[in-house]
Design an enzyme around this catalytic site. Sequence first.
Site, PDB file in Angstrom:
ATOM      1  N   GLY A 291       0.821  -1.208   0.000  1.00  9.00           N
ATOM      2  CA  GLY A 291       0.000   0.000   0.000  1.00  9.00           C
ATOM      3  C   GLY A 291       0.850   1.251   0.000  1.00  9.00           C
ATOM      4  O   GLY A 291       1.977   1.266   0.507  1.00  9.00           O
ATOM      5  N   CYS A 292       0.301   2.320  -0.595  1.00  8.41           N
ATOM      6  CA  CYS A 292       0.908   3.644  -0.583  1.00  8.41           C
ATOM      7  C   CYS A 292       2.352   3.592  -1.098  1.00  8.41           C
ATOM      8  O   CYS A 292       2.605   3.053  -2.163  1.00  8.41           O
ATOM      9  CB  CYS A 292       0.790   4.224   0.823  1.00  8.41           C
ATOM     10  N   SER A 293       3.329   4.125  -0.345  1.00  9.89           N
ATOM     11  CA  SER A 293       4.703   4.109  -0.846  1.00  9.89           C
ATOM     12  C   SER A 293       5.249   2.687  -0.942  1.00  9.89           C
ATOM     13  O   SER A 293       6.155   2.416  -1.744  1.00  9.89           O
ATOM     14  CB  SER A 293       5.605   4.951   0.054  1.00  9.89           C
ATOM     15  N   GLY A 295       3.615   0.389  -2.228  1.00  8.09           N
ATOM     16  CA  GLY A 295       3.184  -0.010  -3.568  1.00  8.09           C
ATOM     17  C   GLY A 295       4.176   0.412  -4.631  1.00  8.09           C
ATOM     18  O   GLY A 295       4.404  -0.315  -5.606  1.00  8.09           O
ATOM     19  N   MET A 319      -2.595  -1.144  -3.142  1.00  7.76           N
ATOM     20  CA  MET A 319      -3.662  -0.412  -2.458  1.00  7.76           C
ATOM     21  C   MET A 319      -3.286   1.059  -2.304  1.00  7.76           C
ATOM     22  O   MET A 319      -2.167   1.368  -1.882  1.00  7.76           O
ATOM     23  CB  MET A 319      -3.918  -1.015  -1.082  1.00  7.76           C
TER      24      MET A 319
END
Length: 561
Positions: A291-293, A295, A319
């Site tokens: 998720g986020c960074s 990702g 995500m």
Amino acid sequence: MPELEDEAAQSTSALGPLIGLTREDILGAVAVLLRETAADPARLMRHSQAMGSEMVKIMTGSSELKPHPKDRRFMDPAWQYNPFMRAGAQYYLAVQKGMADWLDDLELDDLERDRARFISNIIIDSIAPTNTLAGNPTAQKRAIDSGGLSLIKGLKNAYRDITENKGMVSQVDKRPFELGENIAASPGAVVHRTEMFELVQYTPSTEEVYAVPALTIPPQINKMYINDLSPEKSVVKYLVDNGMQTFVISWKNPTREQGSWNMADYVRSCREAMEVTAKISGSDKVNVSAGCSGGQTAAMLASKMAADGDDLLGSLTLMVCVLHPKQNDIEAGSLISENGLTLAHRRADKAGVIKGDDLARGFAWLRPNDLIWNYVVNNYLLGEDPPAFDVLYWNADATNLSGSLMGDFLTIYESLAFTKKGDVDMVDHKVDLSKVDADLFILGGVTDHITPWRATYRSTQLFGSKDVTYVLSQSGHMQAILNPPGNPKAKYFVQKKKGKLPATAEQWLEGTEEVAGSWWPFWMQWLQKRSGKKVAAPKGLGSKDFPERESAPGLYVREAC
């Protein structure tokens, strides 16, 4: 209080503050306003006269200015029925409206206008009468009703923030939470440790498990236990209870001496974690989610593995992650300039690490109403404790960011590395997501202002994968992920017809259907289809080569920044 919790939880930190506000850019925005003022003084006079006319209406009681019905700062009945308080609110609203009208009338390009509007909003928010005891009727009543104790409590809260919270207003009451007890409490153990990460394996809760394990790559900015908050909203527990062999990376909080860790080092660590996960589970595939960074790191990992011909990656779930950013995706994007990027690179080169507290402070001042003034009123003027909320506890438990990794994130942003199909060299290869053919599951959040869902949707067009699923969860950023079954308000959107996803988010939205409930069961079915056959659950954690060590969540997660 639930509203305060929700507003803050929608504003958890992410990569936003990496570039931040530079003094030069702020002065530049002010200079633009002065230039436009000097170029057409008549325009300023016209708006001044309009504001003056509104002031006269306020003084004579004929002004029709009213706060927005959902503006919680002006909910107290005194703002409506007390003529002095009503006039005070109207003066504030008149200034706010006058500034907005003036900015709309200036001859600015879109970027200059957005930048001027963003900075003016920060200033206007800071001068709201509700931020002071004299201008806040709710706080005045509370002081009278409590015999002044609310003010004494507020002073104590302020003193505690100065002495124990590095001068930042507290957003969460941390006292009820204990790692490993009521948060990050899923049973498991560290099964592998390096200088950069711990690999945590979680104890199966079913007699059979799927053969292909699931590995989660968390963001490098916050701690890994966002995946394992309270049991009712733990992604880890949900995976384990549905027969998934579950592994999570826990990043080491880098010190100044470890500020040289860059994206290549993190990708190598992810690859090592995948290989250990495969050896422990006996699988030739590993499903990865991030998720986020995290990702962005996972996307770089997938590109590198594809370039090397490594087929260990099974499926990939991303995500609330943006791989193809555009400047106007987020409100603060207007502040990102070439000068700001240059200074951010210099800061990354010199700093060693970017302190987690500095990141949090910078991010808070980009959204002062949600992350500062709300808590000034609640904690200091009303004398209340900040909410005890697990998501906010996690958000406040920041980590440092290595300077080299920050520089690589900036390079990815500047070069649009994930969109260039082999034109950008990073992590010892030419970045090319079109060579990644793993099945993809991508998640966005309807009200996510950090990674807006339309920006996350662009990722669907970057990969070479033939099987791409996009789900839009009804919430913002981390709340979009933490959306477990049982929430009566939960819903999500998916494409009605199977097949290739359309090119744009708008086209996709036209072909979607709304589904009531959490998206977790939908993802679980998708993941289970890509996790092989069921086998007997392992009797213990780790293996002969990777023995069980400390209990989950491990040691690295307990290191403060």
